[in-house]
Design a protein around this motif. Structure first.
Motif, PDB file in Angstrom:
ATOM      1  N   ALA A 442      10.047  -5.191 -26.533  1.00 52.22           N
ATOM      2  CA  ALA A 442       8.931  -5.930 -25.787  1.00 52.22           C
ATOM      3  C   ALA A 442       9.282  -8.125 -25.321  1.00 52.22           C
ATOM      4  CB  ALA A 442       7.429  -5.947 -26.728  1.00 52.22           C
ATOM      5  N   THR A 443       9.652  -8.291 -26.559  1.00 53.30           N
ATOM      6  CA  THR A 443      10.446  -9.650 -26.405  1.00 53.30           C
ATOM      7  C   THR A 443      11.142 -10.202 -25.336  1.00 53.30           C
ATOM      8  OG1 THR A 443       9.919  -9.622 -28.775  1.00 53.30           O
ATOM      9  CG2 THR A 443      10.781 -11.948 -27.514  1.00 53.30           C
ATOM     10  N   ARG A 444      11.524  -9.250 -25.130  1.00 53.65           N
ATOM     11  CA  ARG A 444      13.091  -9.068 -24.131  1.00 53.65           C
ATOM     12  C   ARG A 444      12.686  -9.174 -22.457  1.00 53.65           C
ATOM     13  NH1 ARG A 444      16.460  -5.318 -26.183  1.00 53.65           N
ATOM     14  NH2 ARG A 444      15.141  -4.025 -25.004  1.00 53.65           N
ATOM     15  N   ARG A 445      11.246  -8.305 -22.761  1.00 58.15           N
ATOM     16  CA  ARG A 445      10.691  -7.940 -21.450  1.00 58.15           C
ATOM     17  C   ARG A 445       9.741  -8.503 -20.632  1.00 58.15           C
ATOM     18  NH1 ARG A 445       8.624  -7.877 -17.430  1.00 58.15           N
ATOM     19  NH2 ARG A 445       7.705  -5.907 -16.139  1.00 58.15           N
ATOM     20  N   LEU A 446       9.068  -8.831 -22.101  1.00 54.90           N
ATOM     21  CA  LEU A 446       7.985 -10.593 -21.463  1.00 54.90           C
ATOM     22  C   LEU A 446       9.117 -11.730 -20.480  1.00 54.90           C
ATOM     23  CD1 LEU A 446       5.562 -10.247 -24.084  1.00 54.90           C
ATOM     24  CD2 LEU A 446       4.904  -9.496 -22.003  1.00 54.90           C
ATOM     25  N   ARG A 447      10.051 -12.552 -22.005  1.00 52.71           N
ATOM     26  CA  ARG A 447      10.579 -13.061 -20.809  1.00 52.71           C
ATOM     27  C   ARG A 447      11.802 -12.903 -19.977  1.00 52.71           C
ATOM     28  NH1 ARG A 447      12.172 -15.396 -27.272  1.00 52.71           N
ATOM     29  NH2 ARG A 447       9.557 -15.779 -27.965  1.00 52.71           N
ATOM     30  N   ALA A 448      12.039 -11.452 -19.527  1.00 51.77           N
ATOM     31  CA  ALA A 448      13.056 -10.845 -18.902  1.00 51.77           C
ATOM     32  C   ALA A 448      12.964 -12.212 -17.537  1.00 51.77           C
ATOM     33  CB  ALA A 448      12.400  -9.652 -18.324  1.00 51.77           C
ATOM     34  N   GLY A 449      11.667 -12.898 -16.551  1.00 48.37           N
ATOM     35  CA  GLY A 449      11.731 -13.990 -15.575  1.00 48.37           C
ATOM     36  C   GLY A 449      12.234 -14.851 -15.720  1.00 48.37           C
ATOM     37  N   ASN A 450      12.875 -15.314 -17.426  1.00 46.68           N
ATOM     38  CA  ASN A 450      13.769 -17.014 -17.331  1.00 46.68           C
ATOM     39  C   ASN A 450      14.961 -16.393 -17.204  1.00 46.68           C
ATOM     40  OD1 ASN A 450      10.797 -17.943 -17.890  1.00 46.68           O
ATOM     41  ND2 ASN A 450      11.507 -16.860 -20.341  1.00 46.68           N
ATOM     42  N   SER A 451      16.058 -15.860 -17.298  1.00 55.86           N
ATOM     43  CA  SER A 451      16.859 -15.943 -17.038  1.00 55.86           C
ATOM     44  C   SER A 451      17.458 -16.127 -15.500  1.00 55.86           C
ATOM     45  CB  SER A 451      17.662 -13.691 -16.994  1.00 55.86           C
ATOM     46  OG  SER A 451      17.002 -13.428 -15.895  1.00 55.86           O
ATOM     47  N   SER A 452      18.560 -16.212 -15.351  1.00 61.37           N
ATOM     48  CA  SER A 452      18.801 -16.881 -14.018  1.00 61.37           C
ATOM     49  C   SER A 452      20.775 -16.143 -13.662  1.00 61.37           C
ATOM     50  CB  SER A 452      19.016 -18.671 -14.052  1.00 61.37           C
ATOM     51  OG  SER A 452      20.112 -19.137 -14.874  1.00 61.37           O
ATOM     52  N   LYS A 453      21.054 -15.923 -12.887  1.00 59.67           N
ATOM     53  CA  LYS A 453      21.796 -16.090 -12.743  1.00 59.67           C
ATOM     54  C   LYS A 453      22.329 -16.911 -11.443  1.00 59.67           C
ATOM     55  CE  LYS A 453      21.420 -11.013 -13.931  1.00 59.67           C
ATOM     56  NZ  LYS A 453      20.767  -9.562 -13.944  1.00 59.67           N
ATOM     57  N   SER A 454      24.473 -16.166 -11.200  1.00 58.44           N
ATOM     58  CA  SER A 454      24.741 -17.182  -9.462  1.00 58.44           C
ATOM     59  C   SER A 454      25.430 -16.420  -9.285  1.00 58.44           C
ATOM     60  CB  SER A 454      26.487 -17.474 -10.689  1.00 58.44           C
ATOM     61  OG  SER A 454      26.686 -16.298 -11.484  1.00 58.44           O
ATOM     62  N   HIS A 455      25.156 -15.268  -9.006  1.00 64.96           N
ATOM     63  CA  HIS A 455      25.117 -14.643  -7.818  1.00 64.96           C
ATOM     64  C   HIS A 455      26.121 -14.458  -6.676  1.00 64.96           C
ATOM     65  CE1 HIS A 455      21.193 -13.309  -9.269  1.00 64.96           C
ATOM     66  NE2 HIS A 455      21.052 -14.324  -8.587  1.00 64.96           N
ATOM     67  N   HIS A 456      27.296 -15.131  -7.660  1.00 73.99           N
ATOM     68  CA  HIS A 456      28.980 -15.370  -6.284  1.00 73.99           C
ATOM     69  C   HIS A 456      28.918 -14.037  -6.050  1.00 73.99           C
ATOM     70  CE1 HIS A 456      28.430 -19.296  -8.216  1.00 73.99           C
ATOM     71  NE2 HIS A 456      28.998 -18.827  -9.443  1.00 73.99           N
ATOM     72  N   PHE A 457      29.073 -13.014  -6.562  1.00 74.08           N
ATOM     73  CA  PHE A 457      29.615 -11.606  -5.562  1.00 74.08           C
ATOM     74  C   PHE A 457      28.441 -11.672  -4.790  1.00 74.08           C
ATOM     75  CE2 PHE A 457      32.044 -11.335  -9.998  1.00 74.08           C
ATOM     76  CZ  PHE A 457      32.934 -10.819  -8.977  1.00 74.08           C
ATOM     77  N   SER A 458      27.212 -11.574  -4.323  1.00 76.41           N
ATOM     78  CA  SER A 458      26.333 -11.467  -3.653  1.00 76.41           C
ATOM     79  C   SER A 458      26.968 -12.258  -3.016  1.00 76.41           C
ATOM     80  CB  SER A 458      24.950 -12.169  -4.015  1.00 76.41           C
ATOM     81  OG  SER A 458      25.048 -10.432  -5.096  1.00 76.41           O
ATOM     82  N   THR A 459      27.296 -13.362  -2.706  1.00 72.79           N
ATOM     83  CA  THR A 459      27.852 -14.618  -1.296  1.00 72.79           C
ATOM     84  C   THR A 459      28.884 -14.395  -0.859  1.00 72.79           C
ATOM     85  OG1 THR A 459      26.214 -16.407  -2.987  1.00 72.79           O
ATOM     86  CG2 THR A 459      27.645 -16.488  -0.992  1.00 72.79           C
ATOM     87  N   PHE A 460      29.740 -13.649  -1.978  1.00 71.40           N
ATOM     88  CA  PHE A 460      30.858 -13.238  -1.276  1.00 71.40           C
ATOM     89  C   PHE A 460      30.880 -12.091  -0.151  1.00 71.40           C
ATOM     90  CE2 PHE A 460      35.131 -10.275  -1.948  1.00 71.40           C
ATOM     91  CZ  PHE A 460      35.467 -11.143  -0.982  1.00 71.40           C
ATOM     92  N   ARG A 461      30.512 -11.451  -0.816  1.00 71.27           N
ATOM     93  CA  ARG A 461      29.704  -9.405  -0.229  1.00 71.27           C
ATOM     94  C   ARG A 461      29.016 -10.229   1.789  1.00 71.27           C
ATOM     95  NH1 ARG A 461      29.016  -7.527  -5.058  1.00 71.27           N
ATOM     96  NH2 ARG A 461      27.353  -7.703  -5.078  1.00 71.27           N
ATOM     97  N   ALA A 462      28.372 -11.232   1.295  1.00 71.53           N
ATOM     98  CA  ALA A 462      27.361 -11.187   2.979  1.00 71.53           C
ATOM     99  C   ALA A 462      28.087 -12.400   3.084  1.00 71.53           C
ATOM    100  CB  ALA A 462      25.981 -12.293   1.864  1.00 71.53           C
ATOM    101  N   GLY A 463      28.900 -13.007   2.531  1.00 71.87           N
ATOM    102  CA  GLY A 463      30.223 -13.860   3.929  1.00 71.87           C
ATOM    103  C   GLY A 463      30.815 -13.061   4.441  1.00 71.87           C
TER     104      GLY A 463
END
Length: 863
Positions: A442-463
């Motif tokens: 429950a705690t993990r679900r409630l605090r799920a929006g606080n995590s941040s990611k870099s998304h380097h692979f997404s940027t690479f694929r889009a480029g």
């Protein structure tokens, strides 16, 4: 030596300004944008400190009375709070004596300093000093009862004598500039305190309501499972079969037989459930909770003290209660109806699942609001500490400990107990209601929006997609203009027009990713504005992947169509269909790849446009409708796409153009977004009774009329006749109407009296002020771009329509920046940071209101 001293001092000042700016930027970047006005004004306090630092130049001590009123005592910024601890106060007589002693000492020291000024100047040249040290005069303070404290101005003391003074006494020894700082600091403390108390009270009330709702959900769950156990398995099988073949919506279970109904009623006797429309009544609300928390009425003692009298649980419309699609003949049935065709409402799967989803979403939003409130209190405490620390550095007056202990730490927002308790309580309630008692999950679900990611692979694929698309697109354009390619593809113009039809929405989707990028960098909370799920919402770097992939596929389809022209087995016209099938596969892919939840969100919101008028209109609904209003080129040419393929790209493909007898199809497809927006405006007026929505609807109605005359003019080739005159007239009205609405309502610009000429008082893109004026001018020009259809010489009408479509796409992309900015500023004015999710159960019990008032009184006493 002078140059070296000035260079050193300048470098020190620059370093200090950098630290000031870094602290200010930290507080700005970590605060909640919608609550910006409620935070401590660190920048304003910094300006007061700058004034103090400038006033120190040429002065030797800080106990300086005002030149205009030398006998006036600087008053403290505010009277001591009722909650402050009683401290030792100076009598007015002792203060006057200390002031006289101070002035005498000051005059004596001033004479000695004047005699030695030349020697001090020479010695100062030999040792650079970044800050002018101010010596404190010697003085004594009488505390009453024969006690006296003497302070020496000599620098040999390790502990500043002012550090032992209470705050209220210390403020009487400050200069007017320093007192002004504390006046502002007290005002900021009162502002933060009042705002925090108001938000905390709202959170407490919302938390109590959610407790009641979740307890009612437990009782609802018990009734639901008992009802499902009583229903025969054949009824469930028949219901599942009907759902599979589409004869019954999912979740609706066939009512049991008359015998099963009577058995079920016996099982569900406590509480008694009636069959009146949308209601469940009970004399005592019996709920399923933990045994140790149940009182004699069956209700949790931790939620409310008692539940006396009749309690009405309303299961009604979608805004405040559970909605159940029932027949109208249920309205006339009384509480003792024994009709065998009806089931108790509490056992309806639709009602239970709807209530469960609503409450789950409400708890998530409430928990996010608690996190925001916690962030608010932490940042403000940090702001007060940093402001006082900067004050100490400049004035050398140790006041941080006194102010924090006597004022800040005694404020309500300084304590985290209330918010932490509410957060822990919500975690426990969520675990019991939705996580089967698993507190960790429950705690993990409630605090799920606080995590941040870099998304380097997404940027690479889009480029990578964009990189491989550009060569194919450029080479395809080169081959289109070759004479031999046009000879081998007789209907090359129609094929090129088909690709242009598909290119516009793909480019526009890619540009929306740029919108997301700018909104994210400008801290515009588009996730809240569009009511996106924080668990599945895409970062702008993730968003770029899908349009980049589709653009790359379209570029290679375009290149293949005009490159492989000699193959007898592969027609150049097959590649647009291949791309269309690929795009449909990407968008409607049911597997959890390529952000399925986000793709389905898009599909759902587009589908909701076609049922406009049957449900409340939200921001994402009319924003999506406005986006399609700028894609009329693609929508209207869907008929052209079908027509040319049905004709197999024949020589007479021109019959599929708008000049054919089928022009009404073009008109219907092209004006469909305008019609949807008109219906949405009428629906919003019906819900809110605001006349502005009808005025907005008039804009879209005028757009439909202008589109009608445009297609009539194109069909009849009227030249400069009557239809042409009506088309020009209606287009002038529509363009002026739409442009005025863009400026005055959507962007809130053209303000005559403001900080920035013709702009609104508050701006988000303050670093790009010229872009506002550029947007105003270009928006006006593109709104009237239809004039390029009037001249007879020049490119043909198909080329002109494509040019207008591209510029309208760019205008809408530009419009998005300022429309979201205006919406964000509106949220800031109302301090909206979370969605107010309507709760499914409505209680009619006045005793709870009295309990709530008593709870508020207890909170005040506790503080």
């Amino acid at each position: 030596m002078k140059f070296a001293q000035l260079s050193y001092s300048s470098a020190f000042n620059q370093s200090r300004e950098y630290r000031f700016t870094r602290s200010c930027r930290y507080l700005r970047d970590t605060q909640i944008p919608e609550w910006k006005k409620a935070y401590i004004d660190y920048r304003g306090l910094k300006k007061r400190i700058t004034v103090i630092r400038k006033s120190q130049q040429g002065q030797n001590f800080h106990v300086i009375p005002s030149d205009e009123s030398p006998d006036e005592i600087p008053s403290p910024p505010a009277a001591p709070r009722a909650s402050d601890v009683e401290s030792t106060r100076l009598s007015r007589q002792s203060v006057q004596e200390s002031r006289k002693s101070t002035e005498t000492t000051r005059s004596t020291q001033a004479k000695s300093l004047n005699l030695a000024s030349e020697e001090n100047a020479k010695s100062a040249e030999s040792r650079p000093s970044p800050v002018v040290a101010r010596s404190r005069p010697s003085f004594s303070i009488s505390l009453g009862g024969g006690r006296k404290i003497s302070f020496s101005g000599r620098s040999g003391h390790h502990q500043d004598p002012l550090a032992i003074l209470p705050l209220h006494d210390l403020l009487t020894k400050l200069s007017p500039q320093e007192v002004s700082f504390f006046i502002m600091l007290d005002a900021q403390l009162d502002k933060v305190e009042s705002f925090y108390l108001a938000r905390e009270k709202e959170m407490l009330a919302r938390g109590r309501a959610l407790k009641l709702q979740l307890m009612e959900l437990q009782g609802h769950r018990k009734l639901f499972h008992e009802a499902q156990a009583a229903v025969h398995w054949t009824a469930n099988a028949l219901s599942g079969l009907k759902t599979m073949i589409g004869l019954q919506p999912a979740g609706v279970i066939e009512p049991p037989s008359k015998i099963e109904q009577s058995k079920l009623k016996g099982k569900l006797s406590p509480p008694k459930v009636n069959f009146s429309k949308d209601r469940v009544r009970s004399k005592k609300a019996t709920l399923q909770t933990q045994p140790e928390e149940i009182d004699e009425t069956g209700c949790s003692t931790s939620v409310f003290n008692s539940l006396e009298g009749n309690t009405e649980v309303r299961v009604g419309d979608s805004s405040s209660s559970v909605h159940r699609k029932a027949s109208s003949d249920r309205e006339d049935e009384d509480d003792n109806n024994e009709s065998p065709e009806l089931m108790p409402l509490a056992t309806d799967p639709d009602s239970y699942l709807y209530a469960k989803r609503r409450l789950k979403k409400a708890v998530l939003e409430h928990y996010r609001g608690l996190e925001v409130l916690h962030n608010y209190r932490v940042l403000n405490i940090t702001g007060f500490r940093k402001a006082l620390k900067k004050f100490e550095k400049v004035t050398k007056i140790p006041v941080q400990q006194q102010y924090m202990s006597e004022k800040v730490e005694k404020s309500a927002f300084a304590s985290h107990k209330t918010v932490a308790q509410m957060m822990t309580e919500m975690e426990d309630l969520y675990a019991m209601a939705f996580a089967r008692g698993d507190k960790k999950r429950a705690t993990r679900r409630l605090r799920a929006g606080n995590s941040s990611k870099s998304h380097h692979f997404s940027t690479f694929r889009a480029g990578a997609y964009i990189g491989i698309a550009l060569p194919a697109f450029i080479d395809g354009l080169v081959k289109v203009f070759q004479h031999e390619t046009r000879q081998k593809i007789p209907a090359w113009g129609a094929l090129l027009y088909v690709y242009a039809t598909f290119l516009i929405p793909i480019l526009f989707t890619f540009l929306v990713g740029v919108n997301l990028l700018v909104w994210a960098n400008s801290r515009i909370n588009y996730v809240f504005i569009f009511e996106l799920n924080v668990l599945t919402q895409l970062d702008h770097r993730q968003f770029f992947e899908t349009p980049s992939m589709l653009l790359a596929a379209l570029s290679y389809a375009f290149w293949l169509s005009f490159t492989i022209v000699d193959s007898p087995n592969i027609s150049p016209t097959i590649w647009p269909l291949v791309w269309l099938a690929f795009a449909a596969l990407i968008v409607f892919d049911p597997f959890p790849f390529l952000y399925r939840s986000s793709r389905y969100w898009l599909i759902k919101n587009v589908a909701k446009l076609f049922v406009s008028g049957t449900r409340p209109v939200e921001f994402s609904d009319f924003w999506m409708g406005d986006q399609f209003c700028s894609l009329t080129f693609t929508l209207s040419n869907l008929y052209f796409f079908v027509c040319v393929y049905a004709d197999d790209f024949g020589q007479d493909w021109a019959k599929c153009r708008v000049t054919s007898l089928n022009w009404p199809v073009y008109f219907v497809l092209g004006s469909l977004p305008l019609f949807i927006r008109l219906v949405q405006s009428i629906k919003r007026y019906a819900d809110s009774k605001l006349i502005t929505h009808l005025i907005n609807g008039g804009k879209y109605a005028s757009g439909i009329v202008s589109a009608l005359f445009f297609y009539l003019w194109r069909r009849h080739q009227d030249g400069r006749g009557t239809i042409f005159a009506f088309w020009v007239l209606t287009n002038v009205c529509y363009s002026a109407y739409a442009c005025a609405w863009d400026f005055l309502m959507d962007w809130s610009v053209l303000r005559l009296h403001g900080k920035y000429p013709l702009l609104r008082p508050e701006l988000v893109y303050t670093n790009h002020l010229p872009m506002y004026y550029f947007a105003i001018i270009t928006n006006f020009i593109i709104r009237f771009l239809w004039v390029i259809y009037i001249p007879k010489p020049g490119p043909n009408m198909m080329v002109r329509t494509f040019i207008v479509a591209v510029l309208e796409m760019l205008r809408r992309w530009q419009w998005n920046f300022y429309r979201l900015e205006n919406e964000h500023l509106g949220n800031m004015d109302q301090y909206r940071v979370t969605r107010e999710v309507p709760l499914p159960y409505a209680f009619n019990d006045r005793s709870r209101e009295d309990d709530a008032d008593d709870e508020d009184d207890r909170i005040k006493v506790r503080r």
